[in-house]
Design a protein around this motif. Structure first.
Motif, short mmCIF file in Angstrom:
data_model
loop_
_atom_site.label_atom_id
_atom_site.label_comp_id
_atom_site.label_asym_id
_atom_site.label_seq_id
_atom_site.Cartn_x
_atom_site.Cartn_y
_atom_site.Cartn_z
N GLY A 27 0.85 -1.18 0.00
CA GLY A 27 0.00 0.00 0.00
C GLY A 27 0.88 1.23 0.00
O GLY A 27 2.10 1.12 0.13
N PRO A 28 0.31 2.40 -0.15
CA PRO A 28 1.12 3.62 -0.22
C PRO A 28 2.07 3.79 0.96
O PRO A 28 3.19 4.25 0.79
N LYS A 29 1.63 3.41 2.16
CA LYS A 29 2.47 3.56 3.36
C LYS A 29 2.55 2.29 4.19
O LYS A 29 3.16 2.29 5.25
N ALA A 30 1.94 1.21 3.73
CA ALA A 30 1.83 0.00 4.54
C ALA A 30 2.84 -1.05 4.13
O ALA A 30 3.10 -1.25 2.93
N GLU A 31 3.42 -1.72 5.13
CA GLU A 31 4.36 -2.83 4.93
C GLU A 31 3.68 -4.13 5.33
O GLU A 31 2.83 -4.15 6.21
N PHE A 32 4.08 -5.25 4.71
CA PHE A 32 3.34 -6.51 4.84
C PHE A 32 3.15 -6.96 6.28
O PHE A 32 2.03 -7.28 6.70
N ASN A 33 4.23 -7.06 7.08
CA ASN A 33 4.11 -7.65 8.41
C ASN A 33 3.14 -6.88 9.30
O ASN A 33 2.33 -7.49 10.02
N ILE A 34 3.22 -5.55 9.28
CA ILE A 34 2.33 -4.74 10.10
C ILE A 34 0.91 -4.78 9.54
O ILE A 34 -0.07 -4.95 10.27
N ALA A 35 0.79 -4.66 8.20
CA ALA A 35 -0.53 -4.61 7.59
C ALA A 35 -1.27 -5.94 7.67
O ALA A 35 -2.50 -5.97 7.67
N HIS A 36 -0.52 -7.06 7.74
CA HIS A 36 -1.16 -8.37 7.83
C HIS A 36 -1.99 -8.48 9.12
O HIS A 36 -3.04 -9.12 9.12
N ASP A 37 -1.52 -7.87 10.21
CA ASP A 37 -2.27 -7.86 11.46
C ASP A 37 -2.07 -6.53 12.17
O ASP A 37 -1.32 -6.42 13.15
N PRO A 38 -2.73 -5.48 11.69
CA PRO A 38 -2.53 -4.15 12.28
C PRO A 38 -2.98 -4.06 13.73
O PRO A 38 -2.40 -3.31 14.52
N HIS A 39 -4.01 -4.83 14.10
CA HIS A 39 -4.47 -4.80 15.49
C HIS A 39 -3.41 -5.35 16.43
O HIS A 39 -3.20 -4.81 17.53
N ALA A 40 -2.72 -6.40 15.99
CA ALA A 40 -1.63 -6.95 16.80
C ALA A 40 -0.50 -5.94 16.92
O ALA A 40 0.05 -5.72 18.01
N ALA A 41 -0.12 -5.33 15.81
CA ALA A 41 0.97 -4.35 15.84
C ALA A 41 0.63 -3.17 16.74
O ALA A 41 1.47 -2.70 17.51
N ALA A 42 -0.61 -2.70 16.66
CA ALA A 42 -1.02 -1.59 17.51
C ALA A 42 -0.93 -1.96 18.99
O ALA A 42 -0.49 -1.16 19.82
N ALA A 101 -7.01 0.79 9.74
CA ALA A 101 -7.69 0.60 8.46
C ALA A 101 -6.71 0.23 7.35
O ALA A 101 -7.04 -0.59 6.49
N THR A 102 -5.52 0.81 7.37
CA THR A 102 -4.57 0.59 6.28
C THR A 102 -3.37 -0.25 6.67
O THR A 102 -2.67 -0.78 5.81
N GLY A 103 -3.09 -0.37 7.97
CA GLY A 103 -1.90 -1.07 8.43
C GLY A 103 -0.64 -0.25 8.34
O GLY A 103 0.46 -0.77 8.53
N ALA A 104 -0.77 1.04 8.07
CA ALA A 104 0.39 1.92 7.96
C ALA A 104 0.82 2.42 9.33
O ALA A 104 -0.01 2.62 10.22
N LEU A 105 2.13 2.64 9.48
CA LEU A 105 2.62 3.36 10.65
C LEU A 105 2.30 4.83 10.48
O LEU A 105 2.50 5.40 9.41
N VAL A 106 1.82 5.45 11.55
CA VAL A 106 1.47 6.87 11.53
C VAL A 106 2.04 7.52 12.78
O VAL A 106 2.46 6.85 13.72
N ASP A 107 2.05 8.84 12.80
CA ASP A 107 2.45 9.55 14.00
C ASP A 107 1.53 9.19 15.14
O ASP A 107 0.31 9.04 14.96
N GLY A 108 2.09 9.02 16.34
CA GLY A 108 1.28 8.61 17.48
C GLY A 108 1.98 8.89 18.78
O GLY A 108 3.01 9.56 18.83
N PRO A 109 1.46 8.32 19.87
CA PRO A 109 1.99 8.63 21.19
C PRO A 109 3.10 7.72 21.69
O PRO A 109 3.66 7.98 22.76
N HIS A 110 3.43 6.66 20.95
CA HIS A 110 4.31 5.62 21.49
C HIS A 110 5.75 5.82 21.02
O HIS A 110 6.04 5.73 19.81
N PRO A 111 6.69 6.07 21.95
CA PRO A 111 8.10 6.21 21.54
C PRO A 111 8.70 4.85 21.21
O PRO A 111 8.80 3.97 22.08
#
Length: 293
Positions: free
Chosen positions: A159-174, A261-271
């Protein structure tokens, strides 16, 4: 260094596992498997085959067969129907352990002093998210998590900003990013700088070592899906290489989250500690040396 490798082999996973299993300073006590590049039965079988080729009787524990909250989407076009690009590997030395991946993680972490076991994540983060849900106190005993995944400033690969491992299970990555674990993420920004050419494949074969020759065949399979002079990026070997050679990586801390929704990494609160660059020549030399053991 005591290590659990969580994996979905996968061509580049196989190279990473061979390097880690043969490295004298890396004590891999378990391979835990997850559906990702291909289905769970195949990733589990492949983990056993890789351990057999390395000559290391590491137990294999099957884990999550699907993402937490979405359909699985395997990547057969790159890794082939067998997950290993058609490269020959021996049969596993033994069948998978009866204990599932998360139970094995809990037992291993309990058997070792706190903060002495590393978790190398080469695929989707489903098993680690399930560990956080089932036994959060066990997850907090992990010394560090080194995970290949995501794209920070680089474009994605699914996807435009999404990588396979994170996008395959975005809820787990989050869930993992929010868990306050000592996570180091190796995104496409770093891994795309680490590739092999035909000369490197020749150098691997000339060592005569079984793991090096198998890795040469695996990288050859990566060339089959490119039109250039270099292989696809060697994503997953960056994980055990960072553990042994942090000086070959440029690390930054970024504030991140996951767009569910997309599995992309975005700016957020987690260092999160993120590898944004590599010394590619240094990595190639270290990988060659490790696979030649």
């Amino acid at each position: 260094m005591t290590i659990i490798i969580d994996t979905d082999p996968g061509i580049d996973d196989a190279i990473a596992i061979l390097y880690a299993l043969r490295h004298p300073a890396q004590d891999v006590v378990a391979l835990t498997t997850v559906a990702g590049n291909i289905g769970l039965s195949v990733t589990t079988f492949n983990a056993g085959r890789i351990a057999a080729l390395a000559g290391v009787p590491t137990p294999v524990h099957a884990g999550a067969a699907a993402p937490l909250d979405k359909e699985a989407s395997p990547e057969l076009g790159i890794h082939g129907n067998d997950g290993l690009g058609g490269v020959h590997f021996p049969e596993p030395l033994s069948p998978p352990a009866s204990q599932d991946a998360v139970a094995a993680m809990i037992e291993i972490l309990a058997a070792h002093p706190p903060k002495t076991v590393d978790l190398f994540c080469l695929g989707p983060l489903t098993n680690l998210a399930l560990l956080l849900k089932r036994a959060p106190e066990s997850a907090q005993r992990i010394r560090r998590v080194i995970a290949m995944g995501g794209a920070v400033d680089e474009p994605g690969n699914v996807g435009p900003k999404a990588e396979f491992n994170i996008a395959h299970d975005p809820h787990a990555a989050a869930a993992v990013l929010a868990a306050n674990l000592p996570v180091t993420l190796i995104p496409l920004d770093a891994t795309r700088q680490f590739r092999a050419d035909v000369g490197y494949i020749t150098a691997l074969r000339e060592t005569g070592a079984e793991c090096a020759k198998a890795s040469a065949d695996l990288i050859d399979a990566y060339f089959a899906t490119t039109d250039g002079a270099e292989s696809r990026p060697l994503h997953d070997p960056c994980v055990p290489l960072l553990a042994r050679h942090p000086e070959l990586f440029t690390l930054e801390t970024r504030l991140l989250d996951v767009d569910l929704a997309t599995g992309a990494l975005v700016d957020g609160p987690h260092p999160i500690k993120v590898a944004m660059g590599v010394d590619a020549d240094g990595l190639r030399a270290a990988l060659l040396k490790g696979l030649s053991c």
